[in-house]
Design an enzyme around this catalytic site. Structure first.
Site, PDB file in Angstrom:
ATOM      1  N   ASN A 293       0.825  -1.216   0.000  1.00  0.00           N
ATOM      2  CA  ASN A 293       0.000   0.000   0.000  1.00  0.00           C
ATOM      3  C   ASN A 293       0.856   1.263   0.000  1.00  0.00           C
ATOM      4  O   ASN A 293       0.353   2.348   0.248  1.00  0.00           O
ATOM      5  CB  ASN A 293      -0.937  -0.004   1.213  1.00  0.00           C
ATOM      6  CG  ASN A 293      -0.177  -0.017   2.535  1.00  0.00           C
ATOM      7  OD1 ASN A 293       1.055  -0.006   2.551  1.00  0.00           O
ATOM      8  ND2 ASN A 293      -0.900  -0.048   3.639  1.00  0.00           N
TER       9      ASN A 293
ATOM     10  N   HIS B 206       3.323   1.972   2.089  1.00  0.00           N
ATOM     11  CA  HIS B 206       3.857   2.474   3.371  1.00  0.00           C
ATOM     12  C   HIS B 206       5.380   2.411   3.359  1.00  0.00           C
ATOM     13  O   HIS B 206       5.977   1.540   2.736  1.00  0.00           O
ATOM     14  CB  HIS B 206       3.239   1.760   4.584  1.00  0.00           C
ATOM     15  CG  HIS B 206       3.675   0.360   4.830  1.00  0.00           C
ATOM     16  ND1 HIS B 206       2.853  -0.595   5.398  1.00  0.00           N
ATOM     17  CD2 HIS B 206       4.859  -0.289   4.621  1.00  0.00           C
ATOM     18  CE1 HIS B 206       3.507  -1.728   5.525  1.00  0.00           C
ATOM     19  NE2 HIS B 206       4.721  -1.578   5.061  1.00  0.00           N
TER      20      HIS B 206
HETATM   21  C1  F6R Z   1       9.908  -2.691   8.165  1.00  0.00           C
HETATM   22  C2  F6R Z   1       9.288  -1.576   7.455  1.00  0.00           C
HETATM   23  C3  F6R Z   1       8.261  -1.844   6.423  1.00  0.00           C
HETATM   24  C4  F6R Z   1       8.675  -2.931   5.445  1.00  0.00           C
HETATM   25  C5  F6R Z   1       7.575  -3.207   4.439  1.00  0.00           C
HETATM   26  C6  F6R Z   1       7.957  -4.290   3.451  1.00  0.00           C
HETATM   27  O1  F6R Z   1      10.877  -2.226   9.075  1.00  0.00           O
HETATM   28  O2  F6R Z   1       9.590  -0.457   7.743  1.00  0.00           O
HETATM   29  O3  F6R Z   1       8.002  -0.658   5.709  1.00  0.00           O
HETATM   30  O4  F6R Z   1       9.849  -2.535   4.800  1.00  0.00           O
HETATM   31  O5  F6R Z   1       6.430  -3.598   5.118  1.00  0.00           O
HETATM   32  O6  F6R Z   1       8.104  -5.500   4.112  1.00  0.00           O
HETATM   33  P1  F6R Z   1       8.617  -6.785   3.338  1.00  0.00           P
HETATM   34  O7  F6R Z   1      10.032  -6.532   2.990  1.00  0.00           O
HETATM   35  O8  F6R Z   1       8.468  -7.906   4.348  1.00  0.00           O
HETATM   36  O9  F6R Z   1       7.760  -6.943   2.146  1.00  0.00           O
END
Ligand code: F6R
Length: 260
Positions: free
Chosen positions: A136, A138
């Site tokens: 999304n 973030h």
């Molecule tokens: C984690 C963080 C999140 C992740 C994101 C992607 O510290 O800040 O923004 O980077 O949720 O997570 P993955 O890499 O598991 O898809």
């Protein structure tokens, strides 16, 4: 905005590790922000290799993790403190006093977040932030609608994030904490340099919107268009919805670099 599309996950991880290694060599006292999650695992493995085989020295750096779940004890296997130690800090020569993770069990999370923000400022600010991205859009745990002016604070996780992160909690969304402490958008944007990593086709839409879409709080990562020194490093799948750059691309070994 600079975008590097790597042929595969391994090359993406190496590109990101090379960027961090260059920063460590340029300024051994650099202050870093680091993410948890699935995406950076290869990146941490490569940095660990560089430390063990090439003597890359992390002894003077400071490392701040971007976020931490509220409600998990420090040694919980799904806490981000556990993750970053297990995947990275335990394998390099970082000074334990220079490792910073918000406490997920702080009695007053607001105060814990304010303290974290103050510690970041006290170091002189983040020199180099490494980010992942949610489906999304973030960054950190700044979910859609987060104000661009936000600082480190307690947040509620979006439903999509809870579902996506259930894989780190035995597949059970109910086991995923509902809240976290996250660096804010402003905190992240104040970093002098930023790289964002993304892998897999499920990130392709968020990546194309980050690069080509409007700058909007509905897609927090779009704010990176406004950062003067941000590079997005993706694998082929995550980059599959990117439009060609009007400037063409610069080919490299297993990568192509575009400027948008
Ligand atoms: C984690 C963080 C999140 C992740 C994101 C992607 O510290 O800040 O923004 O980077 O949720 O997570 P993955 O890499 O598991 O898809």
């Amino acid at each position: 905005m600079k975008v590097i599309v790597a042929d595969n996950y391994e090359i993406m991880s190496k590109e990101a590790a090379n960027a961090v290694a260059a920063q460590v060599k340029k300024n051994p006292y650099s202050v870093f922000a680091f993410p948890a999650g699935g995406t950076p695992i290869g990146f941490y493995a490569e940095l660990t290799r560089m430390h063990k085989e090439e003597g890359l020295d992390f002894s003077h750096i400071s490392g701040f993790i971007l976020d931490e779940y509220i409600g998990l004890p420090k040694d919980h296997e799904s806490s981000y403190r556990f993750f970053i130690h297990n995947k990275f800090f335990n394998h390099i020569n970082i000074n334990p006093e220079k490792i910073h993770v918000p406490c997920g069990l702080a009695k007053y999370p607001e105060e814990e977040a304010d303290t974290y923000e103050r510690i970041i400022k006290g170091t002189g600010g983040i020199d180099f932030a490494v980010l992942g991205i949610g489906r999304n859009g973030h960054i950190g745990f700044n979910e859609p609608r987060t104000e661009f002016g936000s600082r480190t604070r307690p947040i509620y996780l979006a439903k999509r994030t809870i579902e996506a992160n259930a894989r780190f909690f035995g597949g059970d969304p109910d086991a995923v904490p509902r809240q976290a402490i996250s660096m804010g958008i402003r905190t992240i944007m104040n970093s002098r340099e930023i790289i964002l990593l993304a892998s897999g086709v499920e990130k392709s839409h968020a990546i194309s919107q980050t690069v080509h879409g409007p700058v909007t709080e509905m897609l927090p990562s779009s704010v990176l268009q406004l950062h003067p020194n941000c590079t997005i490093i993706v694998d082929e799948d995550a980059g599959s919805e990117l439009k060609p750059s009007p400037n063409g691309f610069v080919p490299g070994s297993g990568v192509r670099t575009m400027i948008y």
